[in-house]
Structures are given as C-alpha cells and as structure tokens.
Design a protein around this motif. Sequence first.
Motif, mmCIF file in Angstrom:
data_model
loop_
_atom_site.group_PDB
_atom_site.id
_atom_site.type_symbol
_atom_site.label_atom_id
_atom_site.label_comp_id
_atom_site.label_asym_id
_atom_site.label_seq_id
_atom_site.Cartn_x
_atom_site.Cartn_y
_atom_site.Cartn_z
ATOM 1 N N ALA A 1 0.844 -1.198 0.000
ATOM 2 C CA ALA A 1 0.000 0.000 0.000
ATOM 3 C C ALA A 1 0.875 1.241 0.000
ATOM 4 N N SER A 2 0.385 2.285 -0.633
ATOM 5 C CA SER A 2 1.069 3.573 -0.626
ATOM 6 C C SER A 2 0.015 4.672 -0.750
ATOM 7 N N VAL A 3 0.414 5.881 -0.410
ATOM 8 C CA VAL A 3 -0.449 7.052 -0.561
ATOM 9 C C VAL A 3 0.246 7.974 -1.537
ATOM 10 N N GLY A 4 -0.462 8.335 -2.600
ATOM 11 C CA GLY A 4 0.105 9.212 -3.615
ATOM 12 C C GLY A 4 0.100 10.665 -3.179
ATOM 13 N N ARG A 5 0.685 11.494 -3.999
ATOM 14 C CA ARG A 5 0.800 12.917 -3.674
ATOM 15 C C ARG A 5 -0.563 13.582 -3.661
ATOM 16 N N GLU A 6 -0.640 14.649 -2.891
ATOM 17 C CA GLU A 6 -1.887 15.402 -2.756
ATOM 18 C C GLU A 6 -2.266 16.026 -4.086
ATOM 19 N N ASP A 7 -3.545 15.929 -4.409
ATOM 20 C CA ASP A 7 -4.117 16.576 -5.582
ATOM 21 C C ASP A 7 -5.161 17.558 -5.050
ATOM 22 N N PRO A 8 -4.767 18.827 -4.806
ATOM 23 C CA PRO A 8 -5.685 19.759 -4.165
ATOM 24 C C PRO A 8 -6.860 20.120 -5.062
ATOM 25 N N GLY A 9 -7.990 20.368 -4.427
ATOM 26 C CA GLY A 9 -9.185 20.840 -5.113
ATOM 27 C C GLY A 9 -9.674 22.082 -4.412
ATOM 28 N N ALA A 10 -10.799 22.587 -4.805
ATOM 29 C CA ALA A 10 -11.372 23.790 -4.189
ATOM 30 C C ALA A 10 -11.793 23.466 -2.762
ATOM 31 N N GLY A 11 -10.889 23.727 -1.824
ATOM 32 C CA GLY A 11 -11.177 23.464 -0.420
ATOM 33 C C GLY A 11 -11.074 22.006 -0.022
ATOM 34 N N GLN A 12 -10.604 21.171 -0.914
ATOM 35 C CA GLN A 12 -10.511 19.729 -0.681
ATOM 36 C C GLN A 12 -9.055 19.277 -0.652
ATOM 37 N N VAL A 13 -8.821 18.189 0.050
ATOM 38 C CA VAL A 13 -7.547 17.477 0.006
ATOM 39 C C VAL A 13 -7.870 16.103 -0.573
ATOM 40 N N ASN A 14 -7.141 15.701 -1.589
ATOM 41 C CA ASN A 14 -7.372 14.422 -2.260
ATOM 42 C C ASN A 14 -6.053 13.672 -2.387
ATOM 43 N N HIS A 15 -6.081 12.392 -2.039
ATOM 44 C CA HIS A 15 -4.905 11.535 -2.173
ATOM 45 C C HIS A 15 -5.331 10.200 -2.772
ATOM 46 N N PRO A 16 -4.565 9.644 -3.716
ATOM 47 C CA PRO A 16 -4.834 8.272 -4.123
ATOM 48 C C PRO A 16 -4.234 7.302 -3.100
ATOM 49 N N VAL A 17 -5.012 6.311 -2.702
ATOM 50 C CA VAL A 17 -4.534 5.224 -1.855
ATOM 51 C C VAL A 17 -4.337 4.052 -2.810
ATOM 52 N N VAL A 18 -3.083 3.614 -2.970
ATOM 53 C CA VAL A 18 -2.722 2.666 -4.028
ATOM 54 C C VAL A 18 -2.376 1.300 -3.439
ATOM 55 N N LEU A 19 -2.932 0.245 -4.039
ATOM 56 C CA LEU A 19 -2.561 -1.134 -3.728
ATOM 57 C C LEU A 19 -1.851 -1.697 -4.949
ATOM 58 N N THR A 20 -0.650 -2.218 -4.757
ATOM 59 C CA THR A 20 0.155 -2.761 -5.841
ATOM 60 C C THR A 20 0.420 -4.233 -5.587
ATOM 61 N N ASN A 21 0.228 -5.045 -6.614
ATOM 62 C CA ASN A 21 0.475 -6.478 -6.524
ATOM 63 C C ASN A 21 1.983 -6.719 -6.546
ATOM 64 N N VAL A 22 2.528 -7.193 -5.423
ATOM 65 C CA VAL A 22 3.961 -7.475 -5.337
ATOM 66 C C VAL A 22 4.239 -8.977 -5.416
ATOM 67 N N SER A 23 3.214 -9.767 -5.730
ATOM 68 C CA SER A 23 3.394 -11.211 -5.837
ATOM 69 C C SER A 23 3.744 -11.592 -7.272
ATOM 70 N N ALA A 24 4.010 -12.857 -7.462
ATOM 71 C CA ALA A 24 4.353 -13.364 -8.797
ATOM 72 C C ALA A 24 3.127 -13.888 -9.534
ATOM 73 N N ARG A 25 1.945 -13.786 -8.934
ATOM 74 C CA ARG A 25 0.726 -14.288 -9.578
ATOM 75 C C ARG A 25 -0.260 -13.157 -9.832
ATOM 76 N N THR A 26 -1.159 -13.359 -10.772
ATOM 77 C CA THR A 26 -2.240 -12.422 -11.026
ATOM 78 C C THR A 26 -3.306 -12.634 -9.962
ATOM 79 N N CYS A 27 -3.833 -11.530 -9.425
ATOM 80 C CA CYS A 27 -4.884 -11.617 -8.420
ATOM 81 C C CYS A 27 -5.861 -10.467 -8.626
ATOM 82 N N THR A 28 -6.974 -10.480 -7.903
ATOM 83 C CA THR A 28 -8.003 -9.460 -8.093
ATOM 84 C C THR A 28 -8.343 -8.746 -6.791
ATOM 85 N N VAL A 29 -8.775 -7.504 -6.925
ATOM 86 C CA VAL A 29 -9.342 -6.729 -5.826
ATOM 87 C C VAL A 29 -10.675 -6.188 -6.317
#
Length: 176
Positions: free
Chosen positions: A48-76
């Motif tokens: 998991a990671s949190v991306g950089r802030e993407d400011p909006g009009a009075g808002q704080v927005n961040h992407p919360v990212v899940l990255t597959n670090v395994s050797a197999r394909t999986c789903t979320v």
Amino acid sequence: MVSVPPAATTSVAVSAPPAGAPSSATATSGAPSPSPRGARCRTAELRASVGREDPGAGQVNHPVVLTNVSARTCTVQGYPGAAFVDDSGRQLGPDPRRGPESPARVVLAPGGSAWAGLSYARPEISGARTAVPAALLVTPPDERRPLRVPWTAGGVPVAGNESVVTLTALRPGSGT
C-alpha cells in the motif's frame, strides 16, 4: 467490509506496465471469462502507498494505491478499509465514508496497481478539529490484516464541522 457479489460486477484487467509507464486497463462486462484471471489478492501479496496530494477547491485528495507485489495475477474489488492512527495504533476519527460508485473487479498482474480516492475538506477552511496521524492503515477488500503506510501529509479532520473523510471504490491504475 461490505463487498459486492461477483455476479454484479464489471471486470477490469490490468497489465503490469513497463518501468515508468502508466498502468493500462481493459474492461469487460458480464460474466467472468473462463481464462485464468487470478484469485482474490491477499494482504501479503500487496503493498500500500499514498500518492501525492491533488488539491481541489477546499478539498484534500490523495490516491490510496494497492500494488500487486506477488508473482501471480490476483483481483481486488470494492473499497479498501482505511484508518488514520497515532503512534500507538489508536484510531483517530471515524472510519471514512464510502463513495456512491459501483465497485468493479480489478485484475492485477504482477506489478499492477489499483487505487481509491481519499478526500476530505481542508481543516483550515472547514474548522474541523484535526490530528496529525502517524500512519494510514489500509486493509485490502475482504481481508482483515491492514498494511501500514506512514502518513506525511499533515493534519486530518477527526471531529467537528466538515470532518467527513470519504473513500472511493478501487479502480485500475495508480491515481496519478
């Protein structure tokens, strides 16, 4: 966590991008194809990671990212869990509210990512009481064990006017 039954979903396939390239995705509707798309991603297979802030009009927005670090394909599919915590692991503020969108199944090849949008009103504008978290705990959909991500983006609303934090459903890519 609430999850949407697989029969009511849209599938999204995500290929691992070459180094430095954005993730690519294709969507298919209807019943899942018989091709191997992988089973559900487990916490141990994700980073998991949190991306950089993407400011909006009075808002704080961040992407919360899940990255597959395994050797197999999986789903979320669905919404990740998220909780701001202090150094001792005590939760600061209520759980985020979920956005209204319909979750889609995201297929993650090794190295592929999915992201959810984390948003809240700027505390200095809203007048909400704030706290500075030590970390954001991110729990993948249908899992119980969270991933701890250090929080470096300052104070977050925990009580008072406009203290609501919202989280969207996961979608393909890294949110950048």
